[in-house]
Design a protein around this motif. Sequence first.
Motif, short mmCIF file in Angstrom:
data_model
loop_
_atom_site.label_atom_id
_atom_site.label_comp_id
_atom_site.label_asym_id
_atom_site.label_seq_id
_atom_site.Cartn_x
_atom_site.Cartn_y
_atom_site.Cartn_z
N LEU A 56 0.84 -1.18 0.00
CA LEU A 56 0.00 0.00 0.00
C LEU A 56 0.89 1.24 0.00
N LEU A 57 0.75 2.10 -1.01
CA LEU A 57 1.61 3.28 -1.12
C LEU A 57 0.93 4.53 -0.60
N SER A 58 -0.36 4.63 -0.84
CA SER A 58 -1.07 5.80 -0.31
C SER A 58 -2.57 5.54 -0.32
N ALA A 59 -3.25 6.14 0.64
CA ALA A 59 -4.71 6.06 0.66
C ALA A 59 -5.20 7.45 1.02
N SER A 60 -6.08 8.00 0.21
CA SER A 60 -6.56 9.34 0.51
C SER A 60 -8.07 9.39 0.43
N GLN A 61 -8.62 10.18 1.32
CA GLN A 61 -10.06 10.34 1.33
C GLN A 61 -10.38 11.82 1.25
N LEU A 62 -11.15 12.20 0.23
CA LEU A 62 -11.53 13.60 0.07
C LEU A 62 -13.02 13.70 0.31
N GLY A 63 -13.42 14.65 1.13
CA GLY A 63 -14.85 14.83 1.38
C GLY A 63 -15.21 14.46 2.79
N ILE A 64 -16.49 14.57 3.10
CA ILE A 64 -16.94 14.42 4.48
C ILE A 64 -16.75 13.00 4.99
N ASP A 65 -16.59 12.89 6.30
CA ASP A 65 -16.38 11.62 6.94
C ASP A 65 -17.73 11.02 7.32
N ALA A 66 -18.18 10.08 6.52
CA ALA A 66 -19.46 9.45 6.82
C ALA A 66 -19.31 8.54 8.04
N THR A 67 -20.40 8.14 8.63
CA THR A 67 -20.36 7.35 9.86
C THR A 67 -19.63 6.02 9.66
N ALA A 68 -19.84 5.41 8.50
CA ALA A 68 -19.26 4.09 8.28
C ALA A 68 -17.95 4.15 7.50
N ALA A 69 -17.33 5.35 7.41
CA ALA A 69 -16.18 5.54 6.54
C ALA A 69 -15.02 4.60 6.89
N GLN A 70 -14.86 4.31 8.17
CA GLN A 70 -13.75 3.47 8.59
C GLN A 70 -13.80 2.11 7.88
N ASP A 71 -15.01 1.55 7.86
CA ASP A 71 -15.18 0.26 7.19
C ASP A 71 -15.03 0.42 5.68
N MET A 72 -15.55 1.56 5.17
CA MET A 72 -15.51 1.82 3.74
C MET A 72 -14.07 1.81 3.24
N LEU A 73 -13.18 2.52 3.97
CA LEU A 73 -11.78 2.61 3.57
C LEU A 73 -11.16 1.22 3.53
N GLN A 74 -11.52 0.41 4.56
CA GLN A 74 -11.01 -0.96 4.62
C GLN A 74 -11.50 -1.77 3.43
N THR A 75 -12.79 -1.59 3.07
CA THR A 75 -13.36 -2.30 1.92
C THR A 75 -12.64 -1.90 0.64
N CYS A 76 -12.36 -0.59 0.52
CA CYS A 76 -11.68 -0.09 -0.68
C CYS A 76 -10.30 -0.70 -0.81
N ILE A 77 -9.56 -0.76 0.29
CA ILE A 77 -8.20 -1.30 0.25
C ILE A 77 -8.24 -2.77 -0.16
N THR A 78 -9.22 -3.51 0.36
CA THR A 78 -9.36 -4.92 0.00
C THR A 78 -9.68 -5.06 -1.49
N ALA A 79 -10.61 -4.22 -1.97
CA ALA A 79 -11.00 -4.28 -3.38
C ALA A 79 -9.82 -3.93 -4.29
N ALA A 80 -9.03 -2.93 -3.84
CA ALA A 80 -7.87 -2.50 -4.62
C ALA A 80 -6.83 -3.61 -4.72
N ALA A 81 -6.66 -4.35 -3.63
CA ALA A 81 -5.70 -5.45 -3.62
C ALA A 81 -6.08 -6.51 -4.64
N GLN A 82 -7.39 -6.70 -4.85
CA GLN A 82 -7.86 -7.64 -5.86
C GLN A 82 -7.61 -7.11 -7.26
N ARG A 83 -7.93 -5.85 -7.44
CA ARG A 83 -7.92 -5.22 -8.75
C ARG A 83 -6.50 -5.07 -9.31
N ARG A 84 -5.50 -4.92 -8.44
CA ARG A 84 -4.15 -4.63 -8.91
C ARG A 84 -3.62 -5.70 -9.87
N HIS A 85 -4.12 -6.93 -9.72
CA HIS A 85 -3.66 -8.01 -10.60
C HIS A 85 -4.07 -7.75 -12.05
#
Lengths: 291, 258
Positions: A256-285
Amino acid sequence: MSTTTPTTTSVLSVLSPAEQEALKAATFQRLHPRVYLERFLAENVRPDGRPAEGWRDVSAHVGSISTADGSALVRLGGTTVVCGVKAEIAEPELDREGEGFLVPNLDLPAMCSPKFKPGPPTEEAQVLSDRLNEVLVSSGMLPLTSLCIHPGKAAWVLYVDATCINYDGNVFDAALIAMVAALKNTQLPKATFDEETGRTTCSRSIKEPLQITRTPVSMSFGIFDSTTLLTDPTSFEEPLLDTTISVVVDSTSGALLSASQLGIDATAAQDMLQTCITAAAQRRHDLRKIV
Amino acid sequence: MAQTGFDRRRINGPEQSHPPTFGTQDEVEGRWIVGQPRKARKPMDIRPIFLQPGLIDQANGSAYVETERTKIACAVYGPRQTKSTAYHEKGKLNVEVKFTPFSCERRRAPMRDAEDRSLAVAIHQALLPAVQVELLPKSTIDIFLTIIEADGIEACVAAGTVAASTALADAGIEMIGLVMSCAAAVVEQETWLDPTEEEARSARGSLVLSCMPALGTVTSVWQSGKLRPEEVLGCMDACQERCSDIHSVVAQALLENA
């Protein structure tokens, strides 16, 4: 009203019933974009037919521009970005004698979308250029010391210029792929610094590729209505998003080189960021094969 | 290359940088020498044209043209409302040309010269007689061209005009005819059509002719260099003939896209 109604009906009657429906839908999309998108998402589909977590097709062509030292044309769905690398020679900075320069810029010309006007770079282009610079520098994909020809005297300057040809959202991901692919395609002539004359001469016949250590790829997501995570947003979806998340990983090692979030912090954002990182790890292939 | 100002809106490199200089002993092989016949093509041949209308989704009309190394993308936006409040009886045709920094042998730093402006004027002149601006009061038609790669400025004007005229047709803007354009250069005593950058450099004079082959009328001629009147007329005839060939290519591309 009485004068306009006959003309409107006469115009509509020229169209077939299917075309009339399409026109009604296009009008509704233009006037109520948010409701339009909400109704699609209620059916678990996006206006372009993708599921919420679906990516668009990516393709890249490298080395098609002969005036550039390296080039790439990348398509991400409808978004098209072309990037060319031009190498020049300059004197290194006094405090960084053994380092060259990497100068990335992204241009969003008036051609690519009706929302841009001709003239100096828009705010969006400035922000994107800065983020691209940040990623290319912080990832250390190309050690600047490898661009040095003679310490304190001569070093390569790589101007990495990307231009958007067609703007259909998520330009950041497309531009990063284009820049990395163009840099991988770049060949520099062998340069020698003559200490007596103080001049640098290059060889036409001997060319070397750059010493690239990492291949960063970015994957962007948007949060709509603080609940729905939309992967790889289009230009229609982008203005409706509350939050944009970009995850940059090294496509070869998966680091993981960088993760950035622009915009308001929604209530579930913590999980969202984690979901994104997992999805990105799949997609990189998938992206590794492209770059 | 001296950088006059520091631009805060872009990522900046060092203050001064120059393109690499090559050693004299290894010259590029196969350069054209005075007196030899034209390389790669016959004198009256033009480069093959690849034309693709409608590649930019959000534009009203667009086209991409590629003739070997020349690559140009064009978008048409409009007719849309003119920004100024003054009333104009005729529509305004606005042409903007932009070179990408990597499009030429030397890097083109943004906003350093006026070549893009002169190209825009040439293309504007070529198109204006064809577009029915009198039907579009209070409106503006914006034509934006991006030159991705250039190989000869004359060829750029010609290819840019063809791309712009295709994009206008793709946008459904009323024209009295499609404008086609072809360039010619006189090298020694011979006329060479569609010159590349290298060929244009060794030419005595050059000419770009824009015309509407469907109507047999010429919309613009741009001639530079030292040419005799009969040579100019010879070039114009050759260009006009080639323009009708290009016209059929454009018409075919538009039909396939429709």
